[in-house]
Design a protein around this motif. Structure first.
Motif, PDB file in Angstrom:
ATOM      1  N   VAL A   1       0.842  -1.202   0.000  1.00 24.92           N
ATOM      2  CA  VAL A   1       0.000   0.000   0.000  1.00 24.92           C
ATOM      3  C   VAL A   1       0.874   1.248   0.000  1.00 24.92           C
ATOM      4  O   VAL A   1       0.602   2.208  -0.731  1.00 24.92           O
ATOM      5  CB  VAL A   1      -0.961  -0.015   1.207  1.00 24.92           C
ATOM      6  CG1 VAL A   1      -1.667   1.321   1.369  1.00 24.92           C
ATOM      7  CG2 VAL A   1      -1.980  -1.132   1.053  1.00 24.92           C
ATOM      8  N   GLN A   2       1.947   1.258   0.791  1.00 30.43           N
ATOM      9  CA  GLN A   2       2.843   2.410   0.819  1.00 30.43           C
ATOM     10  C   GLN A   2       3.544   2.593  -0.523  1.00 30.43           C
ATOM     11  O   GLN A   2       3.701   3.715  -0.991  1.00 30.43           O
ATOM     12  CB  GLN A   2       3.872   2.255   1.939  1.00 30.43           C
ATOM     13  CG  GLN A   2       3.278   2.452   3.308  1.00 30.43           C
ATOM     14  CD  GLN A   2       4.307   2.205   4.412  1.00 30.43           C
ATOM     15  OE1 GLN A   2       5.338   1.590   4.171  1.00 30.43           O
ATOM     16  NE2 GLN A   2       3.989   2.658   5.617  1.00 30.43           N
TER      17      GLN A   2
ATOM     18  N   TYR B   1       2.369   1.712  -3.419  1.00 33.85           N
ATOM     19  CA  TYR B   1       1.351   2.181  -4.364  1.00 33.85           C
ATOM     20  C   TYR B   1       1.089   3.676  -4.172  1.00 33.85           C
ATOM     21  O   TYR B   1       0.938   4.421  -5.144  1.00 33.85           O
ATOM     22  CB  TYR B   1       0.059   1.385  -4.166  1.00 33.85           C
ATOM     23  CG  TYR B   1      -1.058   1.839  -5.061  1.00 33.85           C
ATOM     24  CD1 TYR B   1      -1.087   1.476  -6.400  1.00 33.85           C
ATOM     25  CD2 TYR B   1      -2.090   2.635  -4.577  1.00 33.85           C
ATOM     26  CE1 TYR B   1      -2.108   1.890  -7.237  1.00 33.85           C
ATOM     27  CE2 TYR B   1      -3.103   3.052  -5.393  1.00 33.85           C
ATOM     28  CZ  TYR B   1      -3.119   2.681  -6.726  1.00 33.85           C
ATOM     29  OH  TYR B   1      -4.130   3.101  -7.533  1.00 33.85           O
ATOM     30  N   ASN B   2       1.060   4.125  -2.941  1.00 31.02           N
ATOM     31  CA  ASN B   2       0.775   5.537  -2.663  1.00 31.02           C
ATOM     32  C   ASN B   2       1.917   6.462  -3.072  1.00 31.02           C
ATOM     33  O   ASN B   2       1.680   7.630  -3.375  1.00 31.02           O
ATOM     34  CB  ASN B   2       0.463   5.734  -1.181  1.00 31.02           C
ATOM     35  CG  ASN B   2      -0.898   5.186  -0.818  1.00 31.02           C
ATOM     36  OD1 ASN B   2      -1.769   5.051  -1.664  1.00 31.02           O
ATOM     37  ND2 ASN B   2      -1.081   4.859   0.451  1.00 31.02           N
ATOM     38  N   THR B   3       3.138   5.972  -3.089  1.00 27.34           N
ATOM     39  CA  THR B   3       4.265   6.833  -3.446  1.00 27.34           C
ATOM     40  C   THR B   3       4.612   6.767  -4.923  1.00 27.34           C
ATOM     41  O   THR B   3       5.442   7.541  -5.393  1.00 27.34           O
ATOM     42  CB  THR B   3       5.516   6.449  -2.630  1.00 27.34           C
ATOM     43  OG1 THR B   3       5.837   5.087  -2.890  1.00 27.34           O
ATOM     44  CG2 THR B   3       5.287   6.655  -1.148  1.00 27.34           C
ATOM     45  N   LYS B   4       3.980   5.889  -5.667  1.00 25.93           N
ATOM     46  CA  LYS B   4       4.258   5.758  -7.095  1.00 25.93           C
ATOM     47  C   LYS B   4       3.632   6.941  -7.837  1.00 25.93           C
ATOM     48  O   LYS B   4       2.465   7.237  -7.650  1.00 25.93           O
ATOM     49  CB  LYS B   4       3.701   4.436  -7.609  1.00 25.93           C
ATOM     50  CG  LYS B   4       4.225   4.028  -8.939  1.00 25.93           C
ATOM     51  CD  LYS B   4       3.790   2.600  -9.247  1.00 25.93           C
ATOM     52  CE  LYS B   4       4.478   2.150 -10.508  1.00 25.93           C
ATOM     53  NZ  LYS B   4       4.156   0.774 -10.836  1.00 25.93           N
ATOM     54  N   GLU B   5       4.407   7.612  -8.689  1.00 28.67           N
ATOM     55  CA  GLU B   5       3.921   8.807  -9.372  1.00 28.67           C
ATOM     56  C   GLU B   5       3.920   8.663 -10.889  1.00 28.67           C
ATOM     57  O   GLU B   5       3.794   9.653 -11.599  1.00 28.67           O
ATOM     58  CB  GLU B   5       4.781  10.004  -8.966  1.00 28.67           C
ATOM     59  CG  GLU B   5       4.674  10.353  -7.500  1.00 28.67           C
ATOM     60  CD  GLU B   5       5.488  11.579  -7.147  1.00 28.67           C
ATOM     61  OE1 GLU B   5       6.064  12.184  -8.064  1.00 28.67           O
ATOM     62  OE2 GLU B   5       5.543  11.918  -5.971  1.00 28.67           O
TER      63      GLU B   5
END
Length: 61
Positions: free
Chosen positions: A8-9, A11-15
């Motif tokens: 999840v972390q 996925y959230n930091t992928k830009e």
């Protein structure tokens, strides 16, 4: 559980998706600018190209 939190972390930091959207918005803006210029100056350009075509096809003196 720790593996799920790590996923999840990550996925959230992928830009990558945000970058693709930004490029798409830039491309759309450029396309709108070109369409606006053609709409605004299209008639004048057609007249100018017709004049050039007529002068090029005229017989030489």
């Amino acid at each position: 559980m720790l593996k799920l939190i790590a996923l999840v972390q990550a996925y959230n930091t992928k830009e990558d998706g945000a970058t693709a959207i930004e490029y798409a918005l830039i491309a759309a803006g450029i396309a709108l600018a070109i369409a606006g210029a053609v709409w605004a100056f299209g008639g004048e350009l057609t007249t100018k190209f017709d004049e050039m075509s007529d002068s090029l096809s005229a017989p030489a003196p």
